[in-house]
Design a protein around this motif. Structure first.
Motif, short mmCIF file in Angstrom:
data_model
loop_
_atom_site.label_atom_id
_atom_site.label_comp_id
_atom_site.label_asym_id
_atom_site.label_seq_id
_atom_site.Cartn_x
_atom_site.Cartn_y
_atom_site.Cartn_z
N VAL A 159 -7.80 10.33 0.00
CA VAL A 159 -7.65 9.74 -1.50
C VAL A 159 -6.49 8.69 -1.10
N GLN A 160 -5.30 9.24 -0.29
CA GLN A 160 -4.24 8.38 -0.02
C GLN A 160 -4.50 7.50 1.00
N SER A 161 -5.00 7.73 2.09
CA SER A 161 -5.18 6.60 3.23
C SER A 161 -6.24 6.05 3.31
N VAL A 162 -7.20 6.58 2.19
CA VAL A 162 -8.47 5.39 2.38
C VAL A 162 -8.08 4.38 1.26
N PHE A 163 -7.36 4.71 0.20
CA PHE A 163 -6.87 3.84 -0.86
C PHE A 163 -5.75 2.73 -0.24
N ALA A 164 -4.98 3.36 0.59
CA ALA A 164 -3.80 2.63 1.33
C ALA A 164 -4.55 1.79 2.22
N ALA A 187 0.77 -1.32 0.03
CA ALA A 187 -0.14 -0.02 0.16
C ALA A 187 1.02 1.23 0.11
N THR A 225 1.02 4.32 -2.89
CA THR A 225 0.41 5.60 -2.70
C THR A 225 1.15 6.87 -2.08
N ALA A 232 -11.87 0.93 3.35
CA ALA A 232 -12.02 2.09 2.77
C ALA A 232 -12.92 2.89 3.76
N SER A 268 -7.48 0.51 2.31
CA SER A 268 -8.08 -0.53 1.54
C SER A 268 -7.14 -1.59 0.86
N VAL A 269 -6.17 -1.33 0.23
CA VAL A 269 -5.33 -2.36 -0.31
C VAL A 269 -4.67 -3.02 0.93
N PHE A 313 -12.04 -4.76 1.14
CA PHE A 313 -11.51 -3.45 0.46
C PHE A 313 -12.42 -2.22 0.67
#
Length: 363
Positions: free
Chosen positions: A327-332, A20, A24, A265, A334-335, A261
């Motif tokens: 955007v960064q933390s939610v995507f990271a 992650a 990101t 998120a 989730s991954v 995921f």
């Protein structure tokens, strides 16, 4: 078996965190620079040009154009090490205390209290204890990462202050001599010097000694509530989904990677919005403090940072770069959750198969 489960979660958490982080990291670098950029209520505290102020994507392109791809990945090596250590430590202790909480809940059920499940408050305490241990052990790494991510930004501000001093000198003398002109040209040609992990560590130590590696520890410890909120939302949602699947006799019973995921998120989104101001204060404290001669840019501690930010920047200063961080933390996250769950499943499958093989060999 519980200790094995804790180790599996620790290793899986580290692996998921690294993946992650790599994906990101450019967003994280830009976000840290956004957080540490000072802007007053009426105007800028710094006259540094910022052509990419309106868009994260434009800021990323600006960094690539002025610093190359390396600028987006400043501090990646210590960050990867920090992520592996942080996630490994966090998930290990989280699982250890989670197992204890579940054992206590089961014991209470045997005595006629409760239904044997761990409540939301217990999840909060488990995550908080694991988070506090993680923060105390890994804070020095993140101080170095913040310094490396914001080094170019700090160097440019220092050069800017020097240029302003030279121009002020010229205005006093009412003319720009050849010597002063040469100094300005020379100043403009200076590029930020190479800055690695050792350089960052030396700078932090020279500024504040060994305690400098624990700068920002107070807001960081308070921010333990971030993963606490995150995991409370995640575990509660996951528990509800699994219970719903178990009640469905004809449908799918296992939770898919996509569902994990989405749950990850949503959990991280709620936690990030709640605790973002503390993250900004932490970044300000960990970044280089001696920026030019403006005392409003320097913070002696958490309270001093909060007071100066309110005085000079107002409440919006506490939410700088939040959209990028979301955007960064939610995507990271989730991954991370998705990869972690899949790695834990793979570990358990391999363990089960190896146990079968050992039983066959014994027989």
């Amino acid at each position: 078996m519980s200790n094995s489960n804790a180790i599996a979660n620790g290793v899986a958490g580290a692996g998921g965190g690294i993946i992650a982080q790599i994906i990101t990291y450019p967003l994280q670098t830009v976000n840290t620079r956004q957080q540490t950029e000072r802007i007053t209520k009426k105007g800028r505290l710094s006259s540094q040009p910022k052509p990419a102020a309106g868009s994260t994507l434009l800021q990323i392109l600006h960094v690539i154009r002025t610093e190359g791809w390396g600028g987006l990945y400043s501090g990646l090596k210590p960050s990867l090490f920090g992520t592996a250590a942080s996630q490994g430590i966090y998930y290990y202790f989280y699982q250890v205390f989670k197992n204890k909480a579940e054992a206590i809940a089961a014991a209470r059920k045997d005595r006629g209290y409760g239904d044997g499940t761990v409540g939301m408050f217990s999840w909060l305490i488990v995550a908080a204890i694991a988070g506090s241990l993680n923060v105390l052990l890994t804070n020095p790494i993140w101080v170095l990462v913040t310094r490396m991510q914001t080094h170019t930004q700090a160097e440019r501000k220092i050069m800017e202050e020097k240029r302003k001093a030279l121009l002020s000198e010229a205005s006093i003398s009412s003319s720009i001599g050849s010597g002063l002109q040469h100094k300005l040209v020379e100043l403009d040609s200076i590029k930020p010097h190479p800055y690695g992990t050792v350089d960052a560590a030396r700078e932090v130590y020279n500024e504040a000694g060994i305690l400098g590696f624990w700068k920002g520890i107070i807001p960081t410890l308070i921010m333990v509530c971030n993963p606490s909120i995150q995991f409370m939302i995640y575990e509660t949602s996951l528990k509800h989904l699994k219970a719903k699947r178990a009640a469905n006799k004809h449908g799918l019973k296992s939770v898919s990677a996509l569902e994990v995921f989405v749950l990850g998120a949503l959990a991280k989104l709620g936690a990030t919005v709640t605790t973002y101001p503390l993250l900004v204060v932490k970044s300000r404290l960990q970044a280089k403090q001696e920026i030019g001669g403006n005392i409003s840019l320097r913070y002696s501690g958490t309270i001093d940072a909060i007071i100066k930010m309110i005085r000079h920047e107002g409440l919006p200063g506490f939410y700088k770069g939040m959209s990028t961080k979301i955007v960064q933390s939610v995507f990271a996250a989730s991954v991370l959750f998705m990869v972690k769950e899949e790695l834990v499943k793979a570990y358990m499958i391999l363990t089960h198969k190896s146990q079968k093989v050992l039983l066959k060999l014994k027989n």
